[in-house]
Motif scaffolding. Structure first.
Motif, PDB file in Angstrom:
ATOM      1  N   VAL A 284     -40.093  55.010  31.416  1.00  0.00           N
ATOM      2  CA  VAL A 284     -39.478  53.809  30.867  1.00  0.00           C
ATOM      3  C   VAL A 284     -38.116  54.172  30.302  1.00  0.00           C
ATOM      4  N   PRO A 285     -37.054  53.451  30.648  1.00  0.00           N
ATOM      5  CA  PRO A 285     -35.732  53.756  30.087  1.00  0.00           C
ATOM      6  C   PRO A 285     -35.719  53.637  28.565  1.00  0.00           C
ATOM      7  N   HIS A 286     -34.964  54.530  27.949  1.00  0.00           N
ATOM      8  CA  HIS A 286     -34.790  54.550  26.496  1.00  0.00           C
ATOM      9  C   HIS A 286     -36.137  54.664  25.778  1.00  0.00           C
ATOM     10  N   ALA A 287     -36.996  55.534  26.287  1.00  0.00           N
ATOM     11  CA  ALA A 287     -38.324  55.695  25.695  1.00  0.00           C
ATOM     12  C   ALA A 287     -38.797  57.140  25.747  1.00  0.00           C
ATOM     13  N   VAL A 288     -37.877  58.104  25.805  1.00  0.00           N
ATOM     14  CA  VAL A 288     -38.211  59.529  25.798  1.00  0.00           C
ATOM     15  C   VAL A 288     -37.620  60.149  24.537  1.00  0.00           C
ATOM     16  N   VAL A 289     -38.446  60.899  23.798  1.00  0.00           N
ATOM     17  CA  VAL A 289     -38.008  61.477  22.524  1.00  0.00           C
ATOM     18  C   VAL A 289     -38.335  62.966  22.500  1.00  0.00           C
ATOM     19  N   ASP A 290     -37.693  63.668  21.569  1.00  0.00           N
ATOM     20  CA  ASP A 290     -37.975  65.075  21.327  1.00  0.00           C
ATOM     21  C   ASP A 290     -39.024  65.214  20.240  1.00  0.00           C
ATOM     22  N   PHE A 291     -39.850  66.259  20.360  1.00  0.00           N
ATOM     23  CA  PHE A 291     -40.792  66.611  19.303  1.00  0.00           C
ATOM     24  C   PHE A 291     -40.116  67.578  18.341  1.00  0.00           C
ATOM     25  N   GLN A 292     -40.332  67.372  17.057  1.00  0.00           N
ATOM     26  CA  GLN A 292     -39.863  68.310  16.049  1.00  0.00           C
ATOM     27  C   GLN A 292     -40.978  69.226  15.571  1.00  0.00           C
ATOM     28  N   LYS A 293     -42.180  68.693  15.460  1.00  0.00           N
ATOM     29  CA  LYS A 293     -43.346  69.465  15.047  1.00  0.00           C
ATOM     30  C   LYS A 293     -44.554  68.975  15.825  1.00  0.00           C
ATOM     31  N   GLY A 294     -44.742  69.532  16.988  1.00  0.00           N
ATOM     32  CA  GLY A 294     -45.914  69.157  17.759  1.00  0.00           C
ATOM     33  C   GLY A 294     -45.945  67.673  18.070  1.00  0.00           C
ATOM     34  N   GLU A 295     -47.122  67.066  17.963  1.00  0.00           N
ATOM     35  CA  GLU A 295     -47.296  65.648  18.266  1.00  0.00           C
ATOM     36  C   GLU A 295     -47.281  64.832  16.984  1.00  0.00           C
ATOM     37  N   ARG A 296     -46.158  64.828  16.280  1.00  0.00           N
ATOM     38  CA  ARG A 296     -46.076  64.001  15.082  1.00  0.00           C
ATOM     39  C   ARG A 296     -46.073  62.534  15.479  1.00  0.00           C
ATOM     40  N   THR A 297     -46.880  61.747  14.770  1.00  0.00           N
ATOM     41  CA  THR A 297     -46.988  60.332  15.093  1.00  0.00           C
ATOM     42  C   THR A 297     -45.676  59.607  14.877  1.00  0.00           C
ATOM     43  N   CYS A 298     -44.919  59.986  13.831  1.00  0.00           N
ATOM     44  CA  CYS A 298     -43.671  59.295  13.556  1.00  0.00           C
ATOM     45  C   CYS A 298     -42.650  59.541  14.647  1.00  0.00           C
TER      46      CYS A 298
ATOM     47  N   GLY B 283     -29.657  56.429  29.003  1.00  0.00           N
ATOM     48  CA  GLY B 283     -30.597  56.764  30.062  1.00  0.00           C
ATOM     49  C   GLY B 283     -32.032  56.659  29.589  1.00  0.00           C
ATOM     50  N   TYR B 284     -32.804  57.705  29.837  1.00  0.00           N
ATOM     51  CA  TYR B 284     -34.212  57.704  29.448  1.00  0.00           C
ATOM     52  C   TYR B 284     -34.421  58.163  28.005  1.00  0.00           C
ATOM     53  N   MET B 285     -33.535  58.989  27.493  1.00  0.00           N
ATOM     54  CA  MET B 285     -33.666  59.451  26.115  1.00  0.00           C
ATOM     55  C   MET B 285     -33.220  58.360  25.140  1.00  0.00           C
ATOM     56  N   VAL B 286     -33.837  58.342  23.957  1.00  0.00           N
ATOM     57  CA  VAL B 286     -33.470  57.362  22.940  1.00  0.00           C
ATOM     58  C   VAL B 286     -32.140  57.762  22.305  1.00  0.00           C
ATOM     59  N   THR B 287     -31.514  56.814  21.608  1.00  0.00           N
ATOM     60  CA  THR B 287     -30.257  57.092  20.928  1.00  0.00           C
ATOM     61  C   THR B 287     -30.490  58.099  19.804  1.00  0.00           C
TER      62      THR B 287
ATOM     63  N   TYR C 239     -32.683  57.620  16.299  1.00  0.00           N
ATOM     64  CA  TYR C 239     -33.922  58.391  16.259  1.00  0.00           C
ATOM     65  C   TYR C 239     -33.978  59.296  15.034  1.00  0.00           C
ATOM     66  N   GLN C 240     -32.854  59.937  14.706  1.00  0.00           N
ATOM     67  CA  GLN C 240     -32.832  60.789  13.524  1.00  0.00           C
ATOM     68  C   GLN C 240     -32.973  59.967  12.245  1.00  0.00           C
ATOM     69  N   ALA C 241     -32.407  58.758  12.235  1.00  0.00           N
ATOM     70  CA  ALA C 241     -32.583  57.883  11.076  1.00  0.00           C
ATOM     71  C   ALA C 241     -34.040  57.478  10.918  1.00  0.00           C
ATOM     72  N   HIS C 242     -34.724  57.258  12.017  1.00  0.00           N
ATOM     73  CA  HIS C 242     -36.150  56.925  11.951  1.00  0.00           C
ATOM     74  C   HIS C 242     -36.961  58.095  11.412  1.00  0.00           C
ATOM     75  N   LEU C 243     -36.650  59.332  11.856  1.00  0.00           N
ATOM     76  CA  LEU C 243     -37.400  60.497  11.393  1.00  0.00           C
ATOM     77  C   LEU C 243     -37.192  60.753   9.908  1.00  0.00           C
TER      78      LEU C 243
END
Length: 238
Positions: free
Chosen positions: A215-229, A158-162, A166-170
């Protein structure tokens, strides 16, 4: 209380004003004054629905009816997922699997080659899609006691990323800890705040700049505020 007297604490002793709400129904479009219920537990619609089913089964002794509330919630999630797959053309064949973002709608007005543009559009027009990025810091998610029970039926469809990608990227992205010189810049200063009890400190989304559609597949969760990564995977939607 027995006389029916109600003491209104707000609005100068007057009842809370109702809100005009436009209702679009199959019988027409109506405008009614709506006064929302603020009683404790008023939002537990599924629980109330199941309690009504228990009373319909045995009105004299509803407690004797087996408690199937968890099963009702599980089946309702599966039903919504099946209906969503059916709407996007993936409900009648198990051979065709939906890809990232295939179970979400993008803006119908934005130019999309192969969808809402002529075949030979390159000879006549020069187009460009513009995106905006924004976040919401009130959409916080607490850590689950049993996270293995949170089974996703449409992870990344859906709208959230995989979640796995995403965790591998973080885990591999480099974080730059910047602190704002402004004394009241919460967005940057919250990036270094330790919130171990929260799984997500907010949510960020990418939308088309002209119409504001996600945008589909372009919504993410924040872990610490507005982290750029956290924002990099969704700047350029796939």
């Amino acid at each position: 209380m027995q006389m029916g007297y109600i003491w209104h604490m707000g609005h100068g002793g007057h009842p809370c004003r109702a809100r005009a709400l436009a209702i679009v129904h199959s019988t027409g479009v109506f405008t009614h004054n709506i006064l929302w219920c603020h009683c404790p537990g008023s939002l537990q619609q599924y629980l109330h629905f199941f309690q009504k089913l228990r009373r319909l089964t045995n009105n004299a002794f509803p407690d004797t009816v087996p408690d199937r509330y968890c099963e009702l919630m599980r089946v309702s999630c599966q039903w919504r997922d099946l209906m969503n797959r059916k709407r996007f053309g993936f409900g009648h064949s198990s051979l065709v699997k939906p890809g990232p973002g295939n179970l979400a709608l993008f803006c119908a007005a934005c130019p999309q080659p192969g969808i809402n543009m002529p075949l030979h559009w390159r000879h006549n027009w020069l187009i460009m899609q513009r995106y905006v990025v924004d976040g919401n810091f009130t959409a916080q998610h607490m850590n689950m006691r049993q996270p293995h029970l949170d089974v996703s039926l449409s992870d990344g469809l859906g709208y959230m990323v995989t979640e796995a990608g995403y965790q591998a990227h973080l885990s591999s992205a480099m974080e730059s800890k910047d602190r704002s010189s402004c004394s009241n810049h919460r967005a940057v200063n919250a990036a270094n705040t330790n919130r171990s009890n929260l799984r997500a400190t907010g949510v960020a989304a990418t939308a088309c700049a002209r119409h504001g559609c996600f945008v589909p597949h372009a919504v993410v969760d924040f872990q610490k505020g507005e982290r750029t990564c956290s924002q990099l995977p969704r700047i350029i939607p796939t």
